[in-house]
Design a protein around this motif. Sequence first.
Motif, mmCIF file in Angstrom:
data_model
loop_
_atom_site.group_PDB
_atom_site.id
_atom_site.type_symbol
_atom_site.label_atom_id
_atom_site.label_comp_id
_atom_site.label_asym_id
_atom_site.label_seq_id
_atom_site.Cartn_x
_atom_site.Cartn_y
_atom_site.Cartn_z
ATOM 1 N N CYS A 68 0.732 -1.197 0.159
ATOM 2 C CA CYS A 68 0.165 -0.089 -0.025
ATOM 3 C C CYS A 68 0.824 1.117 -0.110
ATOM 4 N N ASP A 69 2.016 1.117 0.434
ATOM 5 C CA ASP A 69 3.023 2.394 0.751
ATOM 6 C C ASP A 69 3.617 2.803 -0.936
ATOM 7 N N TYR A 70 3.235 1.723 -1.860
ATOM 8 C CA TYR A 70 3.708 2.181 -2.947
ATOM 9 C C TYR A 70 2.694 2.238 -3.900
ATOM 10 N N ALA A 71 1.430 2.249 -3.479
ATOM 11 C CA ALA A 71 0.118 2.454 -4.298
ATOM 12 C C ALA A 71 0.271 3.322 -5.470
ATOM 13 N N PRO A 72 -0.246 3.170 -6.908
ATOM 14 C CA PRO A 72 -0.558 1.614 -7.163
ATOM 15 C C PRO A 72 0.669 0.811 -7.742
ATOM 16 N N VAL A 73 0.603 -0.629 -7.576
ATOM 17 C CA VAL A 73 1.621 -1.336 -7.852
ATOM 18 C C VAL A 73 1.251 -2.164 -9.108
ATOM 19 N N VAL A 74 2.202 -2.632 -9.768
ATOM 20 C CA VAL A 74 2.349 -3.668 -10.759
ATOM 21 C C VAL A 74 3.223 -4.764 -10.376
ATOM 22 N N THR A 75 3.085 -6.010 -10.460
ATOM 23 C CA THR A 75 3.950 -6.861 -10.528
ATOM 24 C C THR A 75 4.280 -7.733 -11.663
ATOM 25 N N VAL A 76 5.311 -8.538 -11.869
ATOM 26 C CA VAL A 76 5.381 -9.350 -12.870
ATOM 27 C C VAL A 76 6.034 -10.717 -12.164
ATOM 28 N N ASN A 77 5.149 -11.811 -12.647
ATOM 29 C CA ASN A 77 5.674 -13.033 -11.751
ATOM 30 C C ASN A 77 5.619 -12.938 -10.305
ATOM 31 N N TYR A 78 4.893 -12.093 -9.775
ATOM 32 C CA TYR A 78 4.702 -12.013 -8.113
ATOM 33 C C TYR A 78 5.818 -11.185 -7.793
ATOM 34 N N ASP A 79 6.734 -10.370 -8.524
ATOM 35 C CA ASP A 79 7.702 -9.818 -8.250
ATOM 36 C C ASP A 79 7.515 -8.363 -8.272
ATOM 37 N N PHE A 80 7.762 -7.592 -7.161
ATOM 38 C CA PHE A 80 7.493 -5.893 -7.401
ATOM 39 C C PHE A 80 8.119 -5.293 -8.750
ATOM 40 N N THR A 81 7.536 -4.691 -9.631
ATOM 41 C CA THR A 81 8.194 -4.101 -10.799
ATOM 42 C C THR A 81 8.173 -2.843 -10.883
ATOM 43 N N VAL A 82 7.002 -2.177 -10.661
ATOM 44 C CA VAL A 82 6.573 -0.793 -11.185
ATOM 45 C C VAL A 82 5.564 -0.277 -9.786
ATOM 46 N N ASP A 83 6.415 0.502 -9.172
ATOM 47 C CA ASP A 83 5.638 1.320 -8.011
ATOM 48 C C ASP A 83 4.973 2.475 -8.430
ATOM 49 N N GLN A 84 4.031 2.939 -7.659
ATOM 50 C CA GLN A 84 3.334 4.215 -7.871
ATOM 51 C C GLN A 84 3.132 4.173 -9.317
#
Length: 366
Positions: free
Chosen positions: A138-154
């Motif tokens: 939530c502190d990086y919202a909105p977030v996008v992951t690729v194969n369950y790893d965080f890739t794009v924050d905010q």
Amino acid sequence: MTTEEFTPTAAPLAEKLLGSAQEILARYPAGRERSALLPLLHLVQTEEGYVSPAGVAFCAEVLGINKAQVGAVATFYTMYKRRPTGEYLVSVCTNTLCNVMGGQAVYDRLTEHLGVGHDETTADGKITLEHAECLAACDYAPVVTVNYDFTVDQATPDSAVELVDKLAAGERPTPARGARICSLKEMQYQLAGFADPRDGAVGDGVAGAPTLRGVRLAQEHGVAVAGFDPETPITKTKPAREAGALPTPAPAAKADEKADKTAEEKPGRVASVVKAATTAVKAVAGKVEERRHAGQKTEDPQIRTAELRNPTASEPARPGAEAGSPPPANAAEAAGAATSPPAGDGKPAGDSPRTPDPTRGSEEEK
């Protein structure tokens, strides 16, 4: 167990995965191997990218359970896919905070750009898109992951489109934080409990500012845990007690007596509630019994009426049985009973037979 012992459905996977499967089973105590089902399902996805019917059969035969039991687990968790999935699973959080911060706009833009919806894969088999309920960032919202790893924050719609375009072109962009981007099958190998074999796989991403905020505030204000040494190794087992610190067991008989005495002195919370409820029920039952006792007079007219209808309560009252009138207990009650007609059957007025209306004709004419 050898590959020859598998059915024709599971045998192809057994030839490729049996060694890894046995390594997973060895992590569990004897008789508890069924707990290995979760990592085994991830292991199956390393080969096929989803849990196929062959994968279900393989897991069932390795663990000695039926396929319905495997399928019940595989269909419960969203990380187990039941149809072929792309090389890259792109997840967009659309839960409360990410949604407020623009997560839905990011997801909508990706569906339009890729031409696919939730849990659908692009024609080239590269990308599967899904909206996630929560990715715990939530502190990086909105977030996008690729194969369950965080890739794009905010994330923004533009940054998300840039990400999927690079993935479609065969690139693996540097993530905002976390491990280096890998394929879905490579990620499933890690989820099965095996180390990432790639050199420097976790060397790309760095911790983000929100993650480090607490540490930096502590450093700025000189906040530290008293006596804490970061170089102290973490113990993996409980420290052994000294010989003199071990309690001496009491003799069996005395121990039982002490336990009984303690239980009597300090009853548990549930036992106390049950005891109080039982006492209350017995008190009410005692009062009812006293009122039913022969020769006992009571001032409650309803109870007197029930006693006259069925004095011993040995059998249910017969429908339509006439009840005797209870004797008046005082002059006021006797005067009221003398002037009040007997009660009827209590039916509302609408249930009474209607008087035929001569102007509307008979039922036969209608």
